[in-house]
Every structure is written in C-alpha cells, then in structure tokens.
Write an enzyme that holds these catalytic residues in place. Structure first.
Site, short mmCIF file in Angstrom:
data_model
loop_
_atom_site.label_atom_id
_atom_site.label_comp_id
_atom_site.label_asym_id
_atom_site.label_seq_id
_atom_site.Cartn_x
_atom_site.Cartn_y
_atom_site.Cartn_z
N ASP A 19 -10.29 0.43 14.56
CA ASP A 19 -11.02 0.23 13.29
C ASP A 19 -12.46 0.74 13.33
O ASP A 19 -13.36 0.14 12.72
CB ASP A 19 -11.01 -1.27 12.90
CG ASP A 19 -9.59 -1.80 12.71
OD1 ASP A 19 -8.73 -1.02 12.29
OD2 ASP A 19 -9.35 -2.98 12.99
N HIS A 41 -8.12 -0.96 6.00
CA HIS A 41 -8.42 -2.20 6.73
C HIS A 41 -9.00 -3.23 5.76
O HIS A 41 -9.89 -2.88 4.96
CB HIS A 41 -9.41 -1.90 7.86
CG HIS A 41 -9.71 -3.09 8.71
ND1 HIS A 41 -8.82 -3.57 9.65
CD2 HIS A 41 -10.77 -3.93 8.74
CE1 HIS A 41 -9.33 -4.64 10.23
NE2 HIS A 41 -10.51 -4.88 9.69
N ILE A 47 -1.03 -0.18 17.87
CA ILE A 47 -2.23 0.61 18.11
C ILE A 47 -1.83 1.92 18.77
O ILE A 47 -1.24 1.93 19.86
CB ILE A 47 -3.23 -0.18 19.00
CG1 ILE A 47 -3.67 -1.44 18.25
CG2 ILE A 47 -4.43 0.69 19.36
CD1 ILE A 47 -4.56 -2.37 19.03
N LEU A 48 -2.09 3.01 18.08
CA LEU A 48 -1.67 4.32 18.59
C LEU A 48 -2.57 4.76 19.74
O LEU A 48 -3.77 4.46 19.76
CB LEU A 48 -1.73 5.35 17.46
CG LEU A 48 -0.74 5.08 16.31
CD1 LEU A 48 -1.10 5.89 15.07
CD2 LEU A 48 0.70 5.36 16.74
N ASN A 92 -6.53 5.10 7.86
CA ASN A 92 -6.09 3.70 7.91
C ASN A 92 -6.81 2.92 6.82
O ASN A 92 -7.93 3.25 6.44
CB ASN A 92 -6.43 3.09 9.28
CG ASN A 92 -5.94 1.66 9.39
OD1 ASN A 92 -4.84 1.32 8.93
ND2 ASN A 92 -6.75 0.79 9.99
N GLU A 141 -7.20 -2.72 -2.52
CA GLU A 141 -6.72 -1.72 -1.55
C GLU A 141 -5.85 -0.68 -2.24
O GLU A 141 -5.90 0.51 -1.94
CB GLU A 141 -5.90 -2.40 -0.44
CG GLU A 141 -6.74 -3.26 0.49
CD GLU A 141 -5.90 -3.87 1.61
OE1 GLU A 141 -4.93 -3.25 2.06
OE2 GLU A 141 -6.23 -5.00 2.03
N ASN A 149 0.84 -1.22 0.00
CA ASN A 149 0.00 0.00 0.00
C ASN A 149 0.87 1.25 0.00
O ASN A 149 0.52 2.25 -0.63
CB ASN A 149 -0.94 0.00 1.20
CG ASN A 149 -2.19 -0.81 0.95
OD1 ASN A 149 -3.03 -0.45 0.13
ND2 ASN A 149 -2.31 -1.95 1.63
C1 GRF Z 1 -3.24 -4.69 4.15
O1 GRF Z 1 -4.11 -5.76 3.92
C2 GRF Z 1 -3.93 -3.64 4.99
O2 GRF Z 1 -5.29 -3.53 4.74
C3 GRF Z 1 -3.71 -4.15 6.39
O3 GRF Z 1 -2.41 -4.70 6.37
C4 GRF Z 1 -2.06 -5.09 5.04
C5 GRF Z 1 -0.81 -4.38 4.69
O4 GRF Z 1 -0.28 -4.79 3.46
N1 GRF Z 1 -3.92 -3.11 7.35
P1 GRF Z 1 0.96 -4.02 2.83
O5 GRF Z 1 2.06 -3.98 3.88
O6 GRF Z 1 0.49 -2.66 2.43
O7 GRF Z 1 1.36 -4.85 1.64
#
Ligand code: GRF
Length: 193
Positions: A150, A114, A97-98, A112, A179, A22
C-alpha cells in the site's frame, strides 16, 4: 513501462478475492465509450469469491489460481497474462500480496484500491482504526502497486466524513460507494497523463 492506449483499449485483468463490487463497477465503466480499458479476465485466488459470478453475467473469462506455492503460481499467472496480452492489472479486494518479482514484471501497470486515505492505515481493518483514532475523515485511495504494501504512487483519493454514529461496517459501506466512482476516475486519469 509506459501505459498507452494507442487506438485500442488496453486489455485488463481484475484480481479479486471476495465480493467483487469494485470489479462490477470497473466492468460497467469498461463498457463506456470513454473507457481506455477492456476487461478480458477475472483472476481470483479464492474459488468461493462471490465476485466470480460477474464473469458469467458479463461473459468475461475467469481463472482461479491456487496460491499454495506462490512462486510457482505467480509464474503461471504471468505466462497466462502474457498469452492473453493483458497489459494492465487492477487489484480489487485481492488479498494476496504479490511478490517483488511479479510486480517488476508488470512495472507501473498494476493498480490497487485501498479503503483509507493513504499513507494512513496501510493493511487491514482501516475503518476500525480510523474510528478508534477519532479521525474526522476516512476515505479511499487508488495507487500504483510497488513492492511495499500500500505504498506505491497515489493516483487519486476521495475523503468520506466519519459521523459519531459510524461503525466500521457503516463506514465501510459509505467508503465502498465512493470506491466505485474513484477507481474508474483513476483509470481515466492515468491514461490522460
Ligand atoms: C474494498 O474496500 C477495497 O478497497 C479493498 O477490499 C474491498 C473489496 O471490496 N481492497 P469488493 O470485493 O470490491 O466489494
């Protein structure tokens, strides 16, 4: 605190703990003309995060914080972010967790991603839980971060069909591909509000 770009791009930090796929998609997005953000910093709690190598590839500053004493570490991070004029935090696979205090210091400016259709399946093992429950769809959600895990305001979501043959791994792969599109869209959305 309201998010505003003015004429300049908003200085953004991406927090990771692992692979950073991501992060990579956000960096690519940030280089587009239409992007309201510039990624100035990669933060990790884990020196072994694979995603840290994107710092080298894209010439972005990296900073690793050891969370053994979280309260102290968070103070250090806040100071560091302030010094670098960071005005938006994107959590992307960040496994710490912040605290409420940290979040209040960046109120409305932490996002974030998720891997579930929130409010379903907060926390971990989302794909396994969706398959066990025989859900027809899984998906992903980008949301603002508040002090409950979340649970912050949802910005956008994308559904992904679960096939009978799907395993948690195959589903995770399909959702992850979505994502990578959803997070940039969420950022465009919040800056156009
Ligand atoms: C993703 O599935 C995200 O939704 C979750 O952790 C994973 C991170 O993947 N919070 P990457 O490190 O971005 O490949």
């Amino acid at each position: 605190m309201a998010l505003s770009t003015g004429s300049k791009r908003v200085k953004t930090a991406v927090f990771i703990s692992g692979t950073g796929s991501n992060l990579k998609s956000l960096i690519k997005f940030s280089k587009l003309k239409k992007s309201p953000i510039s990624i100035e910093l990669i933060v990790s709690n884990n020196p072994k995060s694979k995603g840290l190598h994107f710092g080298k590839i894209f010439k972005i500053r990296k900073k690793i914080f050891n969370f053994k004493k979280q309260t102290i570490t968070e103070k250090e991070i806040l100071l560091y972010l302030k010094k670098r004029k960071i005005n938006l935090i994107c959590l992307a696979g960040f496994l710490k967790i912040l605290s409420k205090n940290f979040i209040q210091n960046f109120d409305g400016k932490i996002l974030n991603i998720h891997p579930s259709l929130l409010p379903k399946y907060k926390g971990l093992n989302t794909h396994k839980r969706a398959i066990i429950n025989k859900d027809e769809h899984s998906g992903c959600t980008v949301h603002f971060v508040n002090s409950k895990l979340d649970s912050g305001k949802i910005i956008n979501q994308k559904k992904v069909k679960i096939n009978k043959s799907d395993t948690p791994q195959s589903l995770a792969k399909k959702v992850l591909a979505q994502e990578h599109k959803l997070y940039p869209k969420a950022i465009l959305k919040i800056f156009s509000l």
